[in-house]
Design a protein around this motif. Structure first.
Motif, PDB file in Angstrom:
ATOM      1  N   UNK A 139      -3.240  -2.560  13.976  1.00 21.49           N
ATOM      2  CA  UNK A 139      -4.090  -3.702  13.670  1.00 21.49           C
ATOM      3  C   UNK A 139      -5.541  -3.328  13.938  1.00 21.49           C
ATOM      4  N   UNK A 140      -6.437  -3.816  13.110  1.00 21.49           N
ATOM      5  CA  UNK A 140      -7.872  -3.610  13.338  1.00 21.49           C
ATOM      6  C   UNK A 140      -8.469  -4.985  13.578  1.00 21.49           C
ATOM      7  N   UNK A 141      -8.717  -5.276  14.852  1.00 26.55           N
ATOM      8  CA  UNK A 141      -9.258  -6.580  15.214  1.00 26.55           C
ATOM      9  C   UNK A 141      -8.296  -7.680  14.806  1.00 26.55           C
ATOM     10  N   UNK A 142      -8.793  -8.684  14.124  1.00 28.15           N
ATOM     11  CA  UNK A 142      -7.908  -9.782  13.732  1.00 28.15           C
ATOM     12  C   UNK A 142      -7.101  -9.488  12.466  1.00 28.15           C
ATOM     13  N   UNK A 143      -7.386  -8.374  11.800  1.00 28.95           N
ATOM     14  CA  UNK A 143      -6.682  -8.045  10.560  1.00 28.95           C
ATOM     15  C   UNK A 143      -5.373  -7.336  10.900  1.00 28.95           C
ATOM     16  N   UNK A 144      -4.274  -7.866  10.393  1.00 25.16           N
ATOM     17  CA  UNK A 144      -2.965  -7.300  10.685  1.00 25.16           C
ATOM     18  C   UNK A 144      -2.748  -5.995   9.927  1.00 25.16           C
ATOM     19  N   UNK A 145      -1.870  -5.176  10.465  1.00 21.70           N
ATOM     20  CA  UNK A 145      -1.584  -3.876   9.861  1.00 21.70           C
ATOM     21  C   UNK A 145      -0.978  -4.023   8.472  1.00 21.70           C
ATOM     22  N   UNK A 146      -0.186  -5.067   8.244  1.00 26.98           N
ATOM     23  CA  UNK A 146       0.433  -5.261   6.931  1.00 26.98           C
ATOM     24  C   UNK A 146      -0.613  -5.534   5.864  1.00 26.98           C
ATOM     25  N   UNK A 147      -1.622  -6.304   6.212  1.00 23.15           N
ATOM     26  CA  UNK A 147      -2.691  -6.609   5.246  1.00 23.15           C
ATOM     27  C   UNK A 147      -3.482  -5.348   4.930  1.00 23.15           C
ATOM     28  N   UNK A 148      -3.786  -4.566   5.964  1.00 25.28           N
ATOM     29  CA  UNK A 148      -4.528  -3.319   5.756  1.00 25.28           C
ATOM     30  C   UNK A 148      -3.680  -2.334   4.962  1.00 25.28           C
ATOM     31  N   UNK A 149      -2.400  -2.257   5.277  1.00 26.03           N
ATOM     32  CA  UNK A 149      -1.503  -1.323   4.600  1.00 26.03           C
ATOM     33  C   UNK A 149      -1.365  -1.602   3.117  1.00 26.03           C
ATOM     34  N   UNK A 150      -1.531  -2.825   2.713  1.00 23.26           N
ATOM     35  CA  UNK A 150      -1.424  -3.157   1.289  1.00 23.26           C
ATOM     36  C   UNK A 150      -2.776  -3.051   0.593  1.00 23.26           C
ATOM     37  N   UNK A 151      -3.835  -3.510   1.240  1.00 13.74           N
ATOM     38  CA  UNK A 151      -5.124  -3.570   0.549  1.00 13.74           C
ATOM     39  C   UNK A 151      -5.897  -2.256   0.576  1.00 13.74           C
ATOM     40  N   UNK A 152      -5.795  -1.490   1.655  1.00 11.62           N
ATOM     41  CA  UNK A 152      -6.605  -0.271   1.767  1.00 11.62           C
ATOM     42  C   UNK A 152      -6.310   0.760   0.672  1.00 11.62           C
ATOM     43  N   UNK A 153      -5.039   1.085   0.372  1.00 11.72           N
ATOM     44  CA  UNK A 153      -4.832   2.052  -0.708  1.00 11.72           C
ATOM     45  C   UNK A 153      -5.324   1.550  -2.058  1.00 11.72           C
ATOM     46  N   UNK A 154      -5.157   0.264  -2.312  1.00 13.64           N
ATOM     47  CA  UNK A 154      -5.644  -0.278  -3.592  1.00 13.64           C
ATOM     48  C   UNK A 154      -7.167  -0.179  -3.676  1.00 13.64           C
ATOM     49  N   UNK A 155      -7.837  -0.521  -2.580  1.00 15.11           N
ATOM     50  CA  UNK A 155      -9.300  -0.462  -2.574  1.00 15.11           C
ATOM     51  C   UNK A 155      -9.764   0.979  -2.693  1.00 15.11           C
ATOM     52  N   UNK A 156      -9.103   1.905  -1.984  1.00 11.15           N
ATOM     53  CA  UNK A 156      -9.506   3.311  -2.036  1.00 11.15           C
ATOM     54  C   UNK A 156      -9.295   3.920  -3.416  1.00 11.15           C
ATOM     55  N   UNK A 157      -8.097   3.806  -3.956  1.00 11.48           N
ATOM     56  CA  UNK A 157      -7.782   4.491  -5.196  1.00 11.48           C
ATOM     57  C   UNK A 157      -8.490   3.858  -6.384  1.00 11.48           C
TER      58      UNK A 157
END
Length: 152
Positions: free
Chosen positions: A88-106
């Motif tokens: 988890x990064x602060x209040x953002x859950x790991x599941x949200x980051x795990x789904x959004x980060x690859x989409x935003x990166x790629x």
């Protein structure tokens, strides 16, 4: 004086030669070539379907849930990154980051490559930044696809 100007202008307009267009005209040359390729591809698909017919699977059952549930093959890398990212990064859950980060990166990389690599050359050997970013993106997608298959 103005009459002379008008006569000069008319003479210049008549001396224009028609503009020559390079390449094949669209009709019939280009269209005929496309229709021939389309017929070859359709004929190949029909031939392959008649040689190797697809068998029917068992009927769908809405009350039978298969385990484990996999996403479609084109989302396996997102699924792999979701399994990989557990922090988890602060209040953002790991599941949200795990789904959004690859989409935003790629997909963000796809939008940013024309702004990062401003080389107008179409030779792939001269566009090292774009090639490097593409190779990094493909290697990332392949790694996380493999990760999702092995560590599901």
């Amino acid at each position: 004086m103005s009459l002379i100007e008008i006569e000069k202008h008319e003479v210049e307009e008549e001396s224009h030669e028609p503009v020559r267009i390079r390449g094949l005209p669209f009709f019939p040359h280009f269209l005929l070539r496309e229709v021939v390729v389309m017929c070859l591809v359709a004929g190949s698909l029909i031939l392959m379907a008649s040689i190797y017919p697809a068998g029917l699977l068992k009927p769908a059952d809405p009350f039978d849930t298969p385990t484990p549930i996999y996403p479609e093959w084109y989302f396996l890398y997102v699924f792999g990154f979701l399994k990989f990212w557990t922090w988890n990064i602060g209040p953002i859950e790991a599941k949200v980051i795990g789904v959004t980060l690859p989409m935003v990166l790629w997909y963000g990389l796809l939008f940013l490559v024309p702004f990062i690599d401003r080389n107008p050359s179409s030779d792939i050997r001269k566009r090292k930044i774009a090639v490097a970013l593409g190779v990094i993106a493909i290697l990332g997608i392949l790694y996380f696809t493999y990760y999702s298959i092995v560590y599901h």
